[in-house]
Scaffold this active site. Structure first.
Site, PDB file in Angstrom:
ATOM      1  CD  GLU A 256      -2.238  -6.744  -4.798  1.00 58.77           C
ATOM      2  OE1 GLU A 256      -1.210  -6.264  -4.286  1.00 58.77           O
ATOM      3  OE2 GLU A 256      -3.369  -6.578  -4.329  1.00 58.77           O
ATOM      4  CG  HIS A 274      -2.030  -3.244  -2.480  1.00 60.87           C
ATOM      5  ND1 HIS A 274      -1.826  -4.575  -2.197  1.00 60.87           N
ATOM      6  CD2 HIS A 274      -2.156  -2.646  -1.271  1.00 60.87           C
ATOM      7  CE1 HIS A 274      -1.819  -4.761  -0.887  1.00 60.87           C
ATOM      8  NE2 HIS A 274      -2.021  -3.595  -0.301  1.00 60.87           N
TER       9      HIS A 274
HETATM   10  C1  MLT Z   1      -0.676  -3.331   4.512  1.00 65.07           C
HETATM   11  O1  MLT Z   1      -0.969  -4.511   4.710  1.00 65.07           O
HETATM   12  O2  MLT Z   1      -0.020  -2.705   5.335  1.00 65.07           O
HETATM   13  C2  MLT Z   1      -1.134  -2.626   3.281  1.00 65.07           C
HETATM   14  O3  MLT Z   1      -1.839  -3.446   2.427  1.00 65.07           O
HETATM   15  C3  MLT Z   1      -0.066  -1.890   2.586  1.00 65.07           C
HETATM   16  C4  MLT Z   1       1.066  -2.684   2.040  1.00 65.07           C
HETATM   17  O4  MLT Z   1       0.924  -3.853   1.773  1.00 65.07           O
HETATM   18  O5  MLT Z   1       2.145  -2.144   1.905  1.00 65.07           O
END
Ligand code: MLT
Length: 314
Positions: A256, A274
């Site tokens: 990403e 995401h």
């Molecule tokens: C997480 O692991 O808390 C979620 O994917 C959100 C993020 O990465 O900010």
């Protein structure tokens, strides 16, 4: 000195008043290393990668606080060896992720996005976008942790037949959310919708690959709001290309930002950048919990959300 390396809501930073709060772009490793030279605490989300080489440049660091759940962007073992606490915000955003998961199941099953795109380009094509009901379908959850459990609860009014694969949960816990525990192969073979809710670890990387996708129904809707790489992207791309599964909802990618990732181009894919935890409520909860962990660590107090043993910093 507290370094904030990913965007956090301003409202959560108030309690850090009195500390020297500095902002940097954590997705730039050299900027991050430079900022950490005299830092005692680091606040991150998921864009900042904290590996051994970053820790080597942070001699005074006492805590890395992750405003979110997943810890795959932090080398926790290296941090432990360096005497640095790592804390996350384990429940802060799970409701947002679960809500989006269930919403995207319906969005995917009803072809709402391609229908919307067709209408925008001037096509009123009701027949082409006939969908399927979520109610009374068979839904398979891979992982029954905090998010998986919430998804199971949110699905209750839909009276789905719920299958779960999770080697770490008891039959009793599965039954408490109305699910039946099965192995992964059976889950894939029987489900109309499969949704992934495990962290990315060396054990879960590629958990759903070519062999597993071949077991699935041709109409399967595969949903991944957990982490990229748990579903092998090459295998998924091939399955979508040859239409051996019906479609996918993909919120997370192996790399990403996923600009140029071929998965995004499939008409049968609903792809988002995401966004699972991307609500105001979740970001405020996650930010507040991470800031609390920083304050606890800097005050020398126990940090209940720490995931590694208390560090004795040199
Ligand atoms: C997480 O692991 O808390 C979620 O994917 C959100 C993020 O990465 O900010």
């Amino acid at each position: 000195v507290v370094v904030v390396a990913d965007p956090l809501p301003e409202t959560v930073l108030g309690p850090l008043l009195g500390h020297d709060v500095r902002f940097c772009d954590g997705s730039d490793p050299s900027a991050l290393k430079e900022a950490l030279g005299d830092a005692h605490a680091l606040l991150v989300r998921s864009s900042t990668q904290v590996d051994r080489s970053v820790l080597a440049e942070a001699p005074y660091l006492r805590i890395i606080a992750r405003a979110g759940v997943g810890l795959d962007n932090i080398d926790v073992e290296a941090a432990t060896q360096a005497g640095v606490l790592v804390a996350n915000a384990p429940r802060s955003n799970v409701l947002s992720v679960a809500e989006m998961t269930v919403g995207s199941m319906i969005t995917g099953l009803r072809n709402l996005l391609p229908a919307n795109a067709a209408l925008r380009s001037g096509r009123w094509d009701r027949g082409r976008y006939q969908g399927r009901e979520l109610s009374r379908s068979t839904v398979g959850l891979v992982g029954l942790g905090h998010v998986g459990t919430l998804v199971a609860q949110l699905l209750r009014p839909f009276a789905v037949r719920l299958l779960v694969h999770d080697p770490f949960v008891s039959v009793h816990h599965a039954a408490s959310v109305g699910a039946q525990l099965v192995d992964l192969d059976e889950l894939l073979a029987q489900s109309d919708v499969v949704s992934v809710h495990v962290p990315r670890t060396p054990q879960t990387k590629g958990l759903i690959g070519e062999r597993e996708l071949r077991l699935a129904k041709p109409s399967l809707l595969l949903v991944n709001t957990a982490r990229g790489g748990i579903v092998d992207e090459g295998a998924l791309n091939a399955a979508l290309k040859e239409k051996s599964i019906g479609g996918a909802v993909i919120d997370v990618f192996e790399i990403e930002p996923a600009i140029g990732n071929p998965l995004i181009d499939h008409a049968s894919v609903l792809a988002t950048p995401h966004l699972g935890a991307g609500t105001r409520e979740a970001q405020e909860r996650a930010g507040r919990e991470a800031v609390t962990a920083v304050l606890q660590a800097l005050a020398g107090h126990p940090v209940p959300t720490a995931v590694n043993p208390p560090a004795s910093h040199p």
